[in-house]
Enzyme design. Structure first.
Site, PDB file in Angstrom:
ATOM      1  N   TYR A 115      -7.132  62.499  43.789  1.00 51.73           N
ATOM      2  CA  TYR A 115      -7.795  63.236  42.716  1.00 51.73           C
ATOM      3  C   TYR A 115      -9.319  63.134  42.785  1.00 51.73           C
ATOM      4  CZ  TYR A 115      -3.922  64.787  39.760  1.00 51.73           C
ATOM      5  OH  TYR A 115      -2.831  65.436  39.257  1.00 51.73           O
ATOM      6  N   LYS A 119       2.837  53.052  48.191  1.00 50.92           N
ATOM      7  CA  LYS A 119       3.394  53.428  49.500  1.00 50.92           C
ATOM      8  C   LYS A 119       2.555  52.726  50.574  1.00 50.92           C
ATOM      9  CE  LYS A 119       6.270  55.971  51.939  1.00 50.92           C
ATOM     10  NZ  LYS A 119       7.649  55.531  52.110  1.00 50.92           N
ATOM     11  N   ASP A 126       8.815  56.137  47.099  1.00 49.54           N
ATOM     12  CA  ASP A 126       9.969  57.001  47.395  1.00 49.54           C
ATOM     13  C   ASP A 126      11.259  56.336  46.908  1.00 49.54           C
ATOM     14  OD1 ASP A 126       9.487  55.079  49.326  1.00 49.54           O
ATOM     15  OD2 ASP A 126       9.948  56.354  51.041  1.00 49.54           O
ATOM     16  N   ASP A 169       1.228  60.927  38.342  1.00 50.49           N
ATOM     17  CA  ASP A 169       1.412  62.301  37.858  1.00 50.49           C
ATOM     18  C   ASP A 169       2.820  62.792  38.209  1.00 50.49           C
ATOM     19  OD1 ASP A 169       0.466  64.650  36.621  1.00 50.49           O
ATOM     20  OD2 ASP A 169       0.119  65.567  38.574  1.00 50.49           O
ATOM     21  N   ASP A 203       6.387  63.085  35.706  1.00 48.77           N
ATOM     22  CA  ASP A 203       7.059  64.380  35.532  1.00 48.77           C
ATOM     23  C   ASP A 203       8.535  64.260  35.912  1.00 48.77           C
ATOM     24  OD1 ASP A 203       4.494  65.437  34.979  1.00 48.77           O
ATOM     25  OD2 ASP A 203       5.017  67.345  35.905  1.00 48.77           O
TER      26      ASP A 203
HETATM   27  N1  GGG Z   1      -1.849  68.815  29.302  1.00 51.24           N
HETATM   28  C1  GGG Z   1      -2.519  68.595  30.453  1.00 51.24           C
HETATM   29  C2  GGG Z   1      -2.288  69.628  31.508  1.00 51.24           C
HETATM   30  O1  GGG Z   1      -2.829  70.704  31.454  1.00 51.24           O
HETATM   31  N2  GGG Z   1      -1.462  69.242  32.479  1.00 51.24           N
HETATM   32  C3  GGG Z   1      -1.203  69.981  33.657  1.00 51.24           C
HETATM   33  C4  GGG Z   1      -1.752  69.366  34.904  1.00 51.24           C
HETATM   34  O2  GGG Z   1      -2.039  70.069  35.854  1.00 51.24           O
HETATM   35  N3  GGG Z   1      -1.877  68.053  34.934  1.00 51.24           N
HETATM   36  C5  GGG Z   1      -2.386  67.310  36.048  1.00 51.24           C
HETATM   37  C6  GGG Z   1      -2.738  65.915  35.675  1.00 51.24           C
HETATM   38  O3  GGG Z   1      -2.363  65.413  34.632  1.00 51.24           O
HETATM   39  O4  GGG Z   1      -3.434  65.253  36.461  1.00 51.24           O
END
Ligand code: GGG
Length: 326
Positions: free
Chosen positions: A120, A167, A199, A223, A227
Site C-alpha cells: 500500500y 508469508k 495461505d 485487507d 474480507d
Molecule cells: N469503506 C472503505 C472503502 O471504501 N473500502 C473499499 C476499499 O477499497 N478498501 C481498501 C482498504 O481498506 O484498504
C-alpha cells in the site's frame, strides 16, 4: 465538551450508510458537532480532485472521522485520509451475530492490520509495455508500532495473545522483518503469540475459525483476510473498522461503494453503525457505545433486515429500528 466529527460519505452506498450512522449518533444526544466534507469519484469528476485539501485538513484536525466508501478513487482517498490521522493500525472485528445466516456462526475475530506500508506504500512503476513493478516497504518502526498496539490491545481486552499471520517463508526480507519484529515486541511484553502462514490461515479460518482470536498481519493481508472473514459471518455489510492514530482516528465500514445497489436505499447500515459505536468507545463514551452495539445486535437478530441478509427492509427501516432500541 464538544467533539468535532468529520463526516465524509464518499461515493455509492457511502452516501446512504454514513447519514444512517450520523442519525444514530445524533439520537444519543451527545455534544457532537458534525462537519461534512466531500471525497471520492463524484467530487473528482466535478473538481479534478478526489480528496480536496479542506477534506484532508478536516480529517487531520477533527476529534474523529466517519468515512463511508470510495470507488475508483479509493487509493487517492482512503490512503491519504488514513495518513491524515496518522493511523498505523486498522482494527477490523469480524463477528457472527445471532439470527444472521453465517457460514461459520462461531466466528469471532479481530484483525489488527498494519495500516501504513507494505504494497500500500504506492511505489508502483510501469517500466516497459511488458513489465510493471511494485516495491513493497516494511519497516521495523511501523511493525513495532503495530506490535505495541497489539500487546496493549490483548492485555486491555483480556485475550490470551495473538496470531502473527505472514508469508515470511517466501518474502523473507519484508515479512521476515515484520514477523521477527512483532514477535520480539510480544516476547518483551510477555504476550503469547503463534505464527501462521497467510495461505494456511485462509484455509484454517474457513474450516475452524475458533482456532483464532486476534490476528496481527501486514497491510494487504489484513485487507484480504478480513474480507474473507466477512464471507464467514454473513457478508461485508457487517464488518466495521477503526483506523487508529496517536491523537485521532477514522472509522469506516470495511465494504466499498457497492455500485450494484447504490441509490436503491437498501444498503445494510450495520457496518457503518458499528463503526460509529467504535468511534463512541474511542472518544470515551463506553456506555453509549455498548448501547449502540446492543441495539444493532438486537436488530440483526429480530429484524428488520436488508436484502443482503435475506430481508426486504430499507436502510432507513433498519436505522429506525436501531434508534428505537437505544
Ligand atoms: N469503506 C472503505 C472503502 O471504501 N473500502 C473499499 C476499499 O477499497 N478498501 C481498501 C482498504 O481498506 O484498504
Amino acid at each position: 465538551m464538544t467533539h468535532e466529527i468529520a463526516v465524509i460519505p464518499g461515493d455509492g452506498i457511502g452516501q446512504e450508510v454514513t447519514p444512517a450512522a450520523v442519525e444514530v449518533l445524533e439520537a444519543l444526544e451527545i455534544d457532537f458537532e458534525f462537519v461534512e466534507a466531500d471525497a471520492g469519484d463524484a467530487v473528482k469528476a466535478e473538481t479534478g480532485e478526489a480528496l480536496p485539501q479542506e477534506t484532508y485538513d478536516l480529517a487531520a484536525s477533527a476529534d474523529a472521522t466517519l468515512f463511508g466508501a470510495a470507488g475508483e478513487t479509493a487509493a487517492d482517498v482512503i490512503l491519504p485520509l488514513r495518513t491524515a490521522v496518522d493511523s498505523f493500525v486498522n482494527v477490523r472485528p469480524a463477528k457472527a451475530y445471532p439470527g444472521v445466516d453465517a457460514v461459520r456462526p462461531e466466528t469471532d475475530l479481530i484483525f489488527l492490520r498494519e495500516n501504513t506500508e507494505g504494497v500500500y506504500a504506492g511505489h508502483e512503476d510501469r517500466l516497459t509495455q511488458d513489465v510493471s513493478t511494485l516495491t513493497r516497504v516494511v519497516t521495523e518502526s511501523a511493525s513495532e508500532r503495530l506490535a505495541d498496539f497489539a500487546c496493549d490491545y490483548v492485555a486491555g481486552d483480556d485475550h490470551d495473545g495473538f496470531s502473527i499471520v505472514h508469508k515470511a517463508n517466501v518474502m523473507r526480507e519484508t515479512d521476515g522483518l515484520f514477523r521477527d519484529t512483532v514477535k520480539r515486541v510480544a516476547d518483551d511484553n510477555g504476550v503469547e503469540t503463534d505464527e501462521v502462514l497467510m495461505d494456511a490461515f485462509a484455509t484454517r479460518v474457513c474450516l475452524d475459525p475458533e482456532q483464532f482470536d486476534v490476528i496481527v498481519c501486514p497491510n494487504l493481508a489484513g485487507d484480504v483476510l478480513s474480507d474473507l472473514a466477512a464471507g464467514l459471518v454473513g457478508g461485508l455489510g457487517l464488518l466495521p473498522s477503526a483506523n487508529i492514530g496517536p491523537d485521532r482516528a477514522l472509522f469506516e465500514p470495511v465494504h466499498g461503494t457497492a455500485p450494484d445497489i447504490a441509490g436503491q436505499g437498501v444498503a445494510n447500515p450495520a457496518a457503518t453503525i458499528i463503526s460509529a459505536a467504535m468511534l463512541l468507545e474511542y472518544l470515551g463514551y463506553d456506555e453509549a457505545s455498548e448501547d449502540v452495539h446492543e441495539a444493532v445486535e438486537a436488530t440483526l437478530e429480530d429484524g428488520p433486515r436488508t436484502p443482503d441478509l435475506g430481508g426486504d427492509a430499507s436502510t432507513e427501516d433498519v436505522t429506525k429500528a436501531i434508534i428505537d432500541r437505544l
